[in-house]
Write a protein that holds these residues in place. Sequence first.
Motif, short mmCIF file in Angstrom:
data_model
loop_
_atom_site.label_atom_id
_atom_site.label_comp_id
_atom_site.label_asym_id
_atom_site.label_seq_id
_atom_site.Cartn_x
_atom_site.Cartn_y
_atom_site.Cartn_z
N ARG A 32 1.02 -0.77 -13.72
CA ARG A 32 0.98 -0.87 -15.40
C ARG A 32 0.08 0.04 -15.97
NH1 ARG A 32 0.33 -6.34 -15.00
NH2 ARG A 32 2.31 -6.81 -15.20
N GLY A 33 -0.90 0.44 -15.05
CA GLY A 33 -1.75 1.33 -15.79
C GLY A 33 -1.23 2.81 -15.73
N LEU A 34 -0.11 2.91 -15.08
CA LEU A 34 0.72 4.25 -15.19
C LEU A 34 2.02 4.26 -15.97
CD1 LEU A 34 0.77 4.96 -11.26
CD2 LEU A 34 -0.59 6.40 -13.15
N GLY A 35 1.96 2.86 -16.86
CA GLY A 35 3.02 2.81 -17.78
C GLY A 35 4.52 2.51 -16.88
N ILE A 36 4.21 1.94 -15.68
CA ILE A 36 5.56 1.69 -14.91
C ILE A 36 6.10 0.39 -15.22
CG2 ILE A 36 6.72 1.75 -12.70
CD1 ILE A 36 4.63 3.77 -11.87
N ILE A 37 7.29 0.07 -15.50
CA ILE A 37 7.73 -1.32 -15.71
C ILE A 37 8.01 -2.03 -14.50
CG2 ILE A 37 9.86 -2.76 -16.69
CD1 ILE A 37 10.14 -0.49 -18.85
N THR A 38 7.46 -3.22 -14.26
CA THR A 38 7.85 -4.01 -13.08
C THR A 38 8.64 -5.09 -13.39
OG1 THR A 38 5.71 -5.03 -13.61
CG2 THR A 38 5.49 -3.20 -12.27
N VAL A 39 9.54 -5.48 -12.49
CA VAL A 39 10.53 -6.45 -12.63
C VAL A 39 10.77 -7.21 -11.17
CG1 VAL A 39 12.98 -6.86 -12.94
CG2 VAL A 39 11.83 -4.66 -14.26
N ALA A 40 10.54 -8.41 -11.33
CA ALA A 40 10.66 -9.30 -10.23
C ALA A 40 11.78 -10.02 -10.24
CB ALA A 40 9.45 -10.38 -10.23
N TYR A 41 12.58 -9.91 -9.27
CA TYR A 41 14.05 -10.75 -9.13
C TYR A 41 14.33 -11.59 -7.96
CZ TYR A 41 19.14 -10.36 -8.51
OH TYR A 41 20.35 -10.78 -8.36
N HIS A 42 14.85 -12.70 -8.08
CA HIS A 42 15.62 -13.50 -6.94
C HIS A 42 16.56 -14.46 -7.53
CE1 HIS A 42 13.19 -17.29 -7.58
NE2 HIS A 42 12.27 -16.58 -7.96
N LEU A 43 16.93 -15.17 -6.89
CA LEU A 43 18.12 -16.02 -7.01
C LEU A 43 17.66 -17.66 -6.86
CD1 LEU A 43 21.32 -14.45 -5.93
CD2 LEU A 43 20.40 -14.41 -8.28
N ASP A 44 16.32 -17.96 -6.34
CA ASP A 44 16.05 -19.32 -5.94
C ASP A 44 15.57 -19.87 -7.30
OD1 ASP A 44 16.39 -18.49 -3.36
OD2 ASP A 44 13.97 -17.66 -2.94
N LEU A 45 15.44 -21.34 -7.11
CA LEU A 45 14.89 -22.22 -8.00
C LEU A 45 13.65 -22.73 -7.53
CD1 LEU A 45 16.25 -23.83 -10.29
CD2 LEU A 45 16.60 -25.85 -8.99
N TYR A 46 12.73 -22.87 -8.58
CA TYR A 46 11.60 -23.34 -8.61
C TYR A 46 11.11 -24.67 -9.45
CZ TYR A 46 10.01 -19.57 -5.52
OH TYR A 46 9.50 -18.71 -4.63
N ALA A 47 11.59 -24.68 -10.60
CA ALA A 47 11.35 -25.76 -11.70
C ALA A 47 11.89 -27.11 -10.95
CB ALA A 47 11.90 -25.35 -12.79
N GLY A 48 11.07 -27.99 -11.02
CA GLY A 48 11.61 -29.35 -10.49
C GLY A 48 11.52 -29.57 -9.04
N LEU A 49 11.09 -28.52 -8.12
CA LEU A 49 10.90 -28.66 -6.69
C LEU A 49 9.44 -28.64 -6.39
CD1 LEU A 49 13.58 -26.11 -5.69
CD2 LEU A 49 13.75 -28.59 -5.98
N ASP A 103 0.73 -1.12 0.00
CA ASP A 103 -0.02 0.07 0.01
C ASP A 103 0.92 1.40 0.25
OD1 ASP A 103 -2.00 -1.78 0.01
OD2 ASP A 103 -2.44 -1.60 2.15
N GLU A 104 1.98 1.15 0.41
CA GLU A 104 2.85 2.48 0.98
C GLU A 104 3.52 2.35 -0.74
OE1 GLU A 104 5.10 2.96 4.64
OE2 GLU A 104 5.05 0.64 4.28
N VAL A 105 3.92 1.63 -1.43
CA VAL A 105 4.38 1.55 -2.81
C VAL A 105 3.35 2.08 -3.45
CG1 VAL A 105 5.34 0.10 -4.72
CG2 VAL A 105 5.83 -0.57 -2.29
N ARG A 106 1.90 1.81 -3.73
CA ARG A 106 1.08 2.25 -4.35
C ARG A 106 0.85 3.47 -4.03
NH1 ARG A 106 -4.04 -1.06 -2.60
NH2 ARG A 106 -4.85 0.67 -3.26
N ALA A 107 1.10 4.06 -2.94
CA ALA A 107 0.91 5.61 -2.60
C ALA A 107 2.19 6.46 -3.38
CB ALA A 107 0.89 6.10 -1.20
N ASN A 108 3.08 5.56 -3.65
CA ASN A 108 4.47 6.63 -4.38
C ASN A 108 4.54 6.14 -5.66
OD1 ASN A 108 5.86 8.06 -1.67
ND2 ASN A 108 4.91 6.08 -1.04
N LEU A 109 3.87 5.55 -6.57
CA LEU A 109 4.07 5.03 -7.62
C LEU A 109 4.23 6.15 -8.83
CD1 LEU A 109 1.81 1.81 -8.02
CD2 LEU A 109 4.20 1.92 -8.05
N GLU A 110 3.32 7.32 -8.62
CA GLU A 110 3.62 8.18 -9.76
C GLU A 110 4.82 8.84 -9.91
OE1 GLU A 110 0.35 11.11 -9.29
OE2 GLU A 110 -1.20 9.77 -9.30
N SER A 111 5.72 8.69 -9.24
CA SER A 111 7.03 9.23 -9.36
C SER A 111 8.06 8.19 -9.89
CB SER A 111 7.61 9.65 -7.85
OG SER A 111 7.76 8.70 -6.99
#
Length: 213
Positions: free
Chosen positions: A41-58, A8-16
């Motif tokens: 997404r509605g504001l045209g802000i690019i969103t990127v998820a990042y991590h180093l964990d493995l999911y496939a096969g587990l 919710d805090e992130v949402r309140a600061n998205l426009e910048s």
Amino acid sequence: GPKAWAADEVRANLESLELLMWTRTPPGLKGNTHAMIAIARGLGIITVAYHLDLYAGLNRAADVGRDAWWTCDYVLTADGGSEDFWEAHGINHHWFPPAVYEAEAYLAMQIFDARFERVYMHDVVFTGQRNYHPEWPYRPMLVDWLEKEYGSRFQRFPIHGQPAIRDHALNVLYASTKVVVGDSLVLGFDHKNYWSDRVPETLGRGGFLIMPR
């Protein structure tokens, strides 16, 4: 340390913002994360998820797609050999191998004796937990073998009850250790383009690393 914002805090600061980098894997962010991503997404802000964990096969692969984290425009992980898995889940995945932060890639101060020979505080070290994903029994087997083979010459960090060793303290540990033994969750030892961040983190911080190819 840096402030851990809720959705919710992130949402309140998205426009910048022009870019939203989400580096806390689910469910690591409190609040309405789906609304956060939708508004971004509605504001045209690019969103990127990042991590180093493995999911496939587990077993944890069942969690893929359940959280808003997976709906980011780009999902970056260290798993570079599971393209079919990501495509089947409709995730725009990109391979992002692990690295070491350049500012922390240095050899910490070393200790020398009166004969100018290097003094080591530890002979053999393993960093990480003994208990791991059940799909990877190699980890506890490795740690148990090291304890049996080297006895008091072997030490696993972090010590039980202590937090993980990070930043400069990790450089100091590696600079004072003869051999660091590594491990990587590579199912069947044939998972293409995936390896533990121990490779760049240990080598980049001055550790002498031995681990499966």
